[in-house]
Design a protein around this motif. Structure first.
Motif, PDB file in Angstrom:
ATOM      1  N   THR A 248      22.127 125.036  30.934  1.00 45.08           N
ATOM      2  CA  THR A 248      21.073 124.958  32.319  1.00 45.08           C
ATOM      3  C   THR A 248      20.845 123.370  32.351  1.00 45.08           C
ATOM      4  OG1 THR A 248      18.963 125.137  31.312  1.00 45.08           O
ATOM      5  CG2 THR A 248      20.090 127.219  32.095  1.00 45.08           C
ATOM      6  N   GLU A 249      20.598 123.098  33.547  1.00 49.50           N
ATOM      7  CA  GLU A 249      20.021 121.488  33.985  1.00 49.50           C
ATOM      8  C   GLU A 249      18.555 121.690  34.481  1.00 49.50           C
ATOM      9  OE1 GLU A 249      21.777 119.167  33.160  1.00 49.50           O
ATOM     10  OE2 GLU A 249      23.623 120.057  32.811  1.00 49.50           O
ATOM     11  N   PRO A 250      17.924 120.570  34.222  1.00 49.57           N
ATOM     12  CA  PRO A 250      16.536 120.618  35.100  1.00 49.57           C
ATOM     13  C   PRO A 250      16.522 121.259  36.259  1.00 49.57           C
ATOM     14  CG  PRO A 250      17.027 118.645  33.759  1.00 49.57           C
ATOM     15  CD  PRO A 250      18.048 119.283  33.910  1.00 49.57           C
ATOM     16  N   GLU A 251      17.552 121.096  37.367  1.00 54.71           N
ATOM     17  CA  GLU A 251      17.530 121.591  38.589  1.00 54.71           C
ATOM     18  C   GLU A 251      17.719 123.212  38.372  1.00 54.71           C
ATOM     19  OE1 GLU A 251      19.435 119.256  37.663  1.00 54.71           O
ATOM     20  OE2 GLU A 251      18.199 117.576  38.255  1.00 54.71           O
ATOM     21  N   THR A 252      18.263 123.692  37.454  1.00 55.19           N
ATOM     22  CA  THR A 252      18.608 125.213  37.298  1.00 55.19           C
ATOM     23  C   THR A 252      17.619 126.033  36.496  1.00 55.19           C
ATOM     24  OG1 THR A 252      20.505 124.870  35.723  1.00 55.19           O
ATOM     25  CG2 THR A 252      20.996 124.800  37.897  1.00 55.19           C
TER      26      THR A 252
ATOM     27  N   ILE B 274      11.300 118.968  25.760  1.00 54.03           N
ATOM     28  CA  ILE B 274      12.449 118.885  24.667  1.00 54.03           C
ATOM     29  C   ILE B 274      13.536 117.575  25.166  1.00 54.03           C
ATOM     30  CG2 ILE B 274      14.288 120.036  23.625  1.00 54.03           C
ATOM     31  CD1 ILE B 274      12.334 122.222  23.315  1.00 54.03           C
ATOM     32  N   GLY B 275      14.151 118.020  26.411  1.00 52.42           N
ATOM     33  CA  GLY B 275      15.040 117.013  26.867  1.00 52.42           C
ATOM     34  C   GLY B 275      14.501 115.629  27.038  1.00 52.42           C
ATOM     35  N   ARG B 276      13.259 115.204  26.776  1.00 49.56           N
ATOM     36  CA  ARG B 276      12.961 113.983  27.046  1.00 49.56           C
ATOM     37  C   ARG B 276      12.464 113.341  25.628  1.00 49.56           C
ATOM     38  NH1 ARG B 276      10.688 112.575  32.677  1.00 49.56           N
ATOM     39  NH2 ARG B 276      11.420 114.013  34.000  1.00 49.56           N
TER      40      ARG B 276
ATOM     41  N   VAL C 125      18.599 121.642  18.586  1.00 45.43           N
ATOM     42  CA  VAL C 125      18.351 122.680  17.743  1.00 45.43           C
ATOM     43  C   VAL C 125      17.048 122.738  16.899  1.00 45.43           C
ATOM     44  CG1 VAL C 125      19.222 124.181  15.720  1.00 45.43           C
ATOM     45  CG2 VAL C 125      20.997 123.346  17.477  1.00 45.43           C
ATOM     46  N   GLU C 126      16.823 121.419  16.316  1.00 44.69           N
ATOM     47  CA  GLU C 126      15.631 121.376  15.790  1.00 44.69           C
ATOM     48  C   GLU C 126      14.185 121.425  16.506  1.00 44.69           C
ATOM     49  OE1 GLU C 126      18.730 118.716  13.511  1.00 44.69           O
ATOM     50  OE2 GLU C 126      18.212 119.620  15.426  1.00 44.69           O
ATOM     51  N   TYR C 127      14.415 121.020  17.587  1.00 49.43           N
ATOM     52  CA  TYR C 127      13.183 121.221  18.394  1.00 49.43           C
ATOM     53  C   TYR C 127      12.796 122.679  18.622  1.00 49.43           C
ATOM     54  CZ  TYR C 127      12.609 116.254  19.808  1.00 49.43           C
ATOM     55  OH  TYR C 127      12.471 114.983  19.700  1.00 49.43           O
TER      56      TYR C 127
END
Length: 410
Positions: free
Chosen positions: A135-139, A335-337, A346-348
């Protein structure tokens, strides 16, 4: 057809992997809805002891964080999709074991709980990582919302079908049929997983480094704290509500009715939330959902009747989508930022699940202490009101998350 698709999912581009992940998630939800609630009742009918149900669920919760750590390592060394298949296979083996043990299943509570916890660990580690990658932030709001819709459909069909089957057949025959169906559904999920694009692993496994990232990243610390408090409620509510429904009626069909109402309302709520809640409304939605979840507890804390439980089912069915859809999206955005997010996703996920399951373990331990020192009828209302506040407290942490400035403090 395209007009119908646009009305159903909005302006979202469905990739092959995203569609497959949703389908597998739907099969998982249907299988769990069919059987998971009834496993607790199956064991309860064999032992009649709340302590045994608590120990079984404690084994599930304890096994998960250790499995997440191992699954995370394998996801970095082998392949995320293979880890995904291992998880689904372990879940299938759990139901195969329950079927094999039959009426002696209660003698293997810790073993069954550990096997289920391991299945959850591998499955959810891979599912969450794949969700992050596919997924992306938009989805993400769409994905979380539509997955909720599929879960709700499974939740409507599963419990009522299982309750009907179990209540119509003698002794434990119905349970065997229901667990067998779940086994078949997981087999189908394993088959579908072979069509997801392989995602080779690379890089070192820096689990301890991401655990210590809490010291440097305010957003990450707030998310992990929130997950601990989320686990506090989930720990005992995940199994005690089904036990209360069964005790108040004495029939498995009542569990089916409870699940039908809960998931029917949830279906509408997830659809509405996924389409209506905008990015700027996420935190307010989490606050409203958390407060509704806590308010619902007062319906059943002091006077448990089947009618009150059904009203409770409807209220939380509205509250959970309000909280979970934006909450999951914010979590993935944090997590993405985060520091080296692309390399350390994975670690997050592993660290997040450790905090979530730590809350569950703490919750179940308190439950076991309570039933050993006082009567359950006196202790449960107190525990419900204390531990049930967990989802409400999520807001206090999420509101401190700020994407506008740097999240690293040092």
């Amino acid at each position: 057809m395209s007009k119908f698709k646009k009305h159903l999912i909005g302006d979202v581009h469905l990739t092959k992997d995203l569609t497959l992940l949703l389908l597998i998630g739907g099969l998982y939800s249907l299988s769990i809805a069919l059987s998971n609630t009834f496993v607790n009742i199956y064991l309860w009918k064999q032992t009649g002891e709340l302590k045994d149900i608590g120990l079984y669920n404690l084994a599930v919760a304890v096994a998960q964080p250790f499995t997440f750590i191992l699954a995370g390592r394998w996801a970095k060394k082998i392949d995320r999709v293979i880890v995904f298949r291992i998880g689904i296979t372990l879940l299938a083996l759990f139901y195969l074991s329950v079927l094999g043990f039959g009426t002696s299943a209660s003698k293997y509570l810790l073993l069954l709980g550990a096997l289920l916890g391991m299945g959850y660990g591998f499955y959810w580690l891979a599912f969450n990582v794949l969700t992050f990658e596919i997924t992306e932030p938009e989805t993400r709001d769409f994905f979380n919302g539509f997955l909720g819709i599929l879960s709700s459909v499974g939740g409507m069909l599963g419990p009522i079908a299982a309750g009907f089957i179990i209540s119509r057949l003698e002794k434990f025959t119905g349970y065997s049929i229901v667990f067998g169906i779940s086994l078949a559904l997981f087999a189908a999920a394993v088959f579908l997983s072979f069509f997801i694009k392989r995602r080779p692993a690379n890089g070192s496994y820096w689990f301890v480094r991401i655990l210590s990232e809490r010291k440097h990243n305010l957003n990450w610390r707030m998310v992990t704290n929130a997950h601990f408090f989320q686990g506090l409620r989930e720990g005992i509510f995940a199994f005690m509500i089904s036990v209360l429904v069964f005790l108040s009626t004495g029939t498995e069909m009542a569990l089916g009715t409870y699940g039908l109402i809960n998931s029917g309302v949830s279906f509408v709520a997830y659809f509405a939330v996924s389409r209506l809640i905008k990015k700027e409304q996420r935190v307010k939605s989490i606050l409203l959902g958390g407060l509704l979840l806590y308010a619902a507890i007062f319906l059943i804390a002091f006077d448990v009747t089947f009618t009150r439980l059904l009203i409770y089912a409807a209220v939380i069915a509205v509250a959970y989508p309000l909280l979970l859809v934006p909450y999951l999206s914010i979590t993935y955005d944090v997590i993405g930022r985060g520091w080296k997010a692309a390399e350390m996703r994975v670690e997050y996920i592993v660290v997040r699940e450790i905090y979530l399951n730590a809350g569950r373990v703490f919750s179940i331990l308190l439950f076991l202490v309570m039933i050993n020192i006082m009567d359950a009828k006196q202790g449960l209302p107190i525990l419900f009101l204390i531990l049930g506040a967990g989802h409400s407290l999520i807001y206090l942490f999420i509101r401190r998350i700020n994407f506008e400035t740097s999240t690293r403090e040092v």
